[in-house]
Design a protein around this motif. Structure first.
Motif, PDB file in Angstrom:
ATOM      1  N   PRO A   1      43.265  49.824  36.484  1.00 35.81           N
ATOM      2  CA  PRO A   1      41.811  49.651  36.440  1.00 35.81           C
ATOM      3  C   PRO A   1      41.316  48.618  37.449  1.00 35.81           C
ATOM      4  O   PRO A   1      42.005  47.640  37.745  1.00 35.81           O
ATOM      5  CB  PRO A   1      41.534  49.194  35.009  1.00 35.81           C
ATOM      6  CG  PRO A   1      42.827  48.824  34.414  1.00 35.81           C
ATOM      7  CD  PRO A   1      43.913  49.384  35.263  1.00 35.81           C
TER       8      PRO A   1
ATOM      9  N   TYR B   1      37.853  46.341  37.903  1.00 40.07           N
ATOM     10  CA  TYR B   1      36.652  45.908  37.211  1.00 40.07           C
ATOM     11  C   TYR B   1      35.669  45.325  38.223  1.00 40.07           C
ATOM     12  O   TYR B   1      36.050  44.644  39.159  1.00 40.07           O
ATOM     13  CB  TYR B   1      36.989  44.870  36.142  1.00 40.07           C
ATOM     14  CG  TYR B   1      37.955  45.395  35.109  1.00 40.07           C
ATOM     15  CD1 TYR B   1      37.557  46.341  34.173  1.00 40.07           C
ATOM     16  CD2 TYR B   1      39.277  44.958  35.086  1.00 40.07           C
ATOM     17  CE1 TYR B   1      38.444  46.835  33.234  1.00 40.07           C
ATOM     18  CE2 TYR B   1      40.172  45.442  34.145  1.00 40.07           C
ATOM     19  CZ  TYR B   1      39.751  46.379  33.220  1.00 40.07           C
ATOM     20  OH  TYR B   1      40.638  46.867  32.291  1.00 40.07           O
TER      21      TYR B   1
ATOM     22  N   LEU C   1      34.357  48.459  34.017  1.00 37.08           N
ATOM     23  CA  LEU C   1      35.263  49.352  34.743  1.00 37.08           C
ATOM     24  C   LEU C   1      34.552  49.998  35.928  1.00 37.08           C
ATOM     25  O   LEU C   1      33.502  50.613  35.780  1.00 37.08           O
ATOM     26  CB  LEU C   1      35.819  50.427  33.806  1.00 37.08           C
ATOM     27  CG  LEU C   1      36.850  51.361  34.411  1.00 37.08           C
ATOM     28  CD1 LEU C   1      38.118  50.591  34.798  1.00 37.08           C
ATOM     29  CD2 LEU C   1      37.195  52.474  33.426  1.00 37.08           C
TER      30      LEU C   1
ATOM     31  N   TYR D   1      39.742  53.445  39.144  1.00 30.35           N
ATOM     32  CA  TYR D   1      41.194  53.233  39.057  1.00 30.35           C
ATOM     33  C   TYR D   1      41.767  53.214  40.461  1.00 30.35           C
ATOM     34  O   TYR D   1      41.281  53.903  41.360  1.00 30.35           O
ATOM     35  CB  TYR D   1      41.845  54.326  38.205  1.00 30.35           C
ATOM     36  CG  TYR D   1      41.428  54.224  36.762  1.00 30.35           C
ATOM     37  CD1 TYR D   1      42.118  53.397  35.897  1.00 30.35           C
ATOM     38  CD2 TYR D   1      40.326  54.911  36.295  1.00 30.35           C
ATOM     39  CE1 TYR D   1      41.723  53.263  34.571  1.00 30.35           C
ATOM     40  CE2 TYR D   1      39.922  54.791  34.970  1.00 30.35           C
ATOM     41  CZ  TYR D   1      40.622  53.967  34.123  1.00 30.35           C
ATOM     42  OH  TYR D   1      40.219  53.843  32.826  1.00 30.35           O
TER      43      TYR D   1
ATOM     44  N   PHE E   1      45.722  44.975  36.776  1.00 35.16           N
ATOM     45  CA  PHE E   1      44.347  45.314  37.117  1.00 35.16           C
ATOM     46  C   PHE E   1      43.907  44.556  38.364  1.00 35.16           C
ATOM     47  O   PHE E   1      44.572  43.624  38.819  1.00 35.16           O
ATOM     48  CB  PHE E   1      43.402  45.018  35.943  1.00 35.16           C
ATOM     49  CG  PHE E   1      43.246  43.557  35.615  1.00 35.16           C
ATOM     50  CD1 PHE E   1      42.183  42.825  36.108  1.00 35.16           C
ATOM     51  CD2 PHE E   1      44.164  42.910  34.785  1.00 35.16           C
ATOM     52  CE1 PHE E   1      42.026  41.479  35.787  1.00 35.16           C
ATOM     53  CE2 PHE E   1      44.023  41.571  34.465  1.00 35.16           C
ATOM     54  CZ  PHE E   1      42.954  40.854  34.959  1.00 35.16           C
TER      55      PHE E   1
END
Length: 177
Positions: A38, A40, A49, A52, A81
């Motif tokens: 992910p 952010y 979010l 990806y 992430f």
């Protein structure tokens, strides 16, 4: 009970925390490096979010916040992430604080402030607006347990409401066709 508190700026000076910003990650970068990690960004929606990605910046517990999106805080449990440049990152360098406690304490303070797209939540602003309380670890753990329980109940209610809205929509389609 009154706990000792320190401004974030003082915590930074003492090496207890670090404040940073993320990196520029464009939609083009995401398309060129597809993956399952992910990314952010500054949105307060959907836990921030953005998409990806095939790369990651972190594999640790952190607190992030939306610099340009109103200063909303997010607790990030340990996982792989990345964050974009419009996200602030708070890292703890002390065993005297629990991430989730600090997160809830910051959210509590954030609810008393107003941010907009002019008054942005840059690290230089955040460090002067917020403070961190230092109750004993057992107290922090108890507070986190209570607030996590309430948060779980809220999430269950939100799912029930969403399912009820879907049911209403289906019934309306059925009744009006």
């Amino acid at each position: 009970m009154t706990w000792p508190t320190k401004k974030l700026s003082k915590c930074i000076q003492e090496g207890l925390i670090e404040l940073k910003r993320g990196n520029v990650i464009s939609e083009k970068d995401i398309k060129e490096n597809p993956g399952s990690y992910p990314v952010y960004s500054s949105s307060a929606q959907n836990n921030g979010l953005f998409g990806y990605y095939g790369k990651y910046m972190f594999d640790e517990e952190l607190i992030t916040w939306s610099v340009d999106g109103g200063g909303y805080f997010f607790y990030r449990p340990k996982h792989k992430f990345s964050v974009t440049n419009v996200v602030g990152i708070l890292k703890l360098n002390t065993k005297d604080l629990i991430y989730k406690f600090v997160y809830y304490y910051l959210v509590w303070q954030r609810n008393r402030l107003e941010f907009d797209y002019v008054k942005k939540a840059h690290p230089s602003v955040i460090k002067e607006l917020y403070e961190i309380a230092f109750p004993p670890l057992p107290i922090q753990q108890k507070i986190v347990k209570v607030l996590d329980t309430i948060q779980s109940a809220i999430e269950i209610q939100e799912k029930i409401i969403e399912k009820t809205k879907e049911l209403k929509k289906s019934l309306m389609n059925l009744l009006f066709h």
